[in-house]
Design a protein around this motif. Sequence first.
Motif: not given
Length: 345
Positions: A219-243
């Motif tokens: 996710s780039d600077s200036g992006s917005v993510v809303h994570i609400k009730n019973n929700s997940q943002l998942l990065v899979a096994q063996g991968s990377s997440g850059s926020f």
Amino acid sequence: MPVVLVLANRFTAMKSSQNALTFLTAQYRAIYGRAYVKGLASAMVLTSAMVGTYAHAADITGGESWDAAKDFTDSVSGSDTQDILKQGYYNDINADKSGDRLRLESINLKGTMSIASGAHVIISDNGSGTGRDLYGWDTFTQTPDPDTATGSLENSGKFDVGRDGETESNAVSAQAHFHNIHLGAGSETGIRGITDADQAIEDYTTMAGGYGSGGTVTSDSGSVVHIKNNSQLLVAQGSSGSFNGTVNFIPNKTGTNSFIRGEDGYSAGTDGSGSWQEGNAASLDFGEDSYLIVKNQLTEKNPANTEQGTAGIYAANANINGKVSIRDNTTLRLDGDFIDTTKNA
């Protein structure tokens, strides 16, 4: 001389009629032209009301197999109109102009779904309780295999997984699984689950990326993510997440959760049991431009409200280099990865 005048008047009348006909023809094409694009045999038999109804919700079916995936570019603009992609296999999906509104129900994505600035794509079935899945690999004719994932997301507009304010009685969770996820500057992403305190974590509304060789979540600077009730943002096994953008955690019902998760080596069995595999855990990196905010909109609007869920970052490897804001009466939990039916971290 009178004859000349009569002829001149007739010529003028004919010219006016021709101009009027040209004008009306142009208007007709503007109104009914889309009907031809949609593949209707003739627009002549359609009334304006019928065209309006058709443009409001056009159902579209994808290819019949993974190897016959279809490209799709949205052709319907306006907040009150949308195309609906139902079933089948799709290659590249483009909501490529401001005003595009596109709904996905149950599809397999082989290529890239691109959402332009001002366009809006949502995974939702309009309340029927079925068809809320997007898989970046073939799931219709073979056992789901995330290792073969190729379908990706490129969001510069607005993307929602699930609808807001849903309860157990009228909906099921939505799922979106990708190879690569890239959330560009100015984009907005919503992950919205069901307000059910007893829901098992594996059934949460999920947006997941990093499947397949080389898959990542960014996710780039200036992006917005809303994570609400019973929700997940998942990065899979063996991968990377850059926020590097803003993440709003909003679990505003007691017993609910919203979190970002770096998947570890836990494999769940069909009977609810599971086993651990060493290594291969996903890594999460929150850059200097990242901003993690834990908020409870219900409490902020009504301080007397006592409803509260839990926000979390669950990963074996996580680096937080940006800002963190934990608002009054909210909770942020940091822990390792988990997935089991007891919901214990």
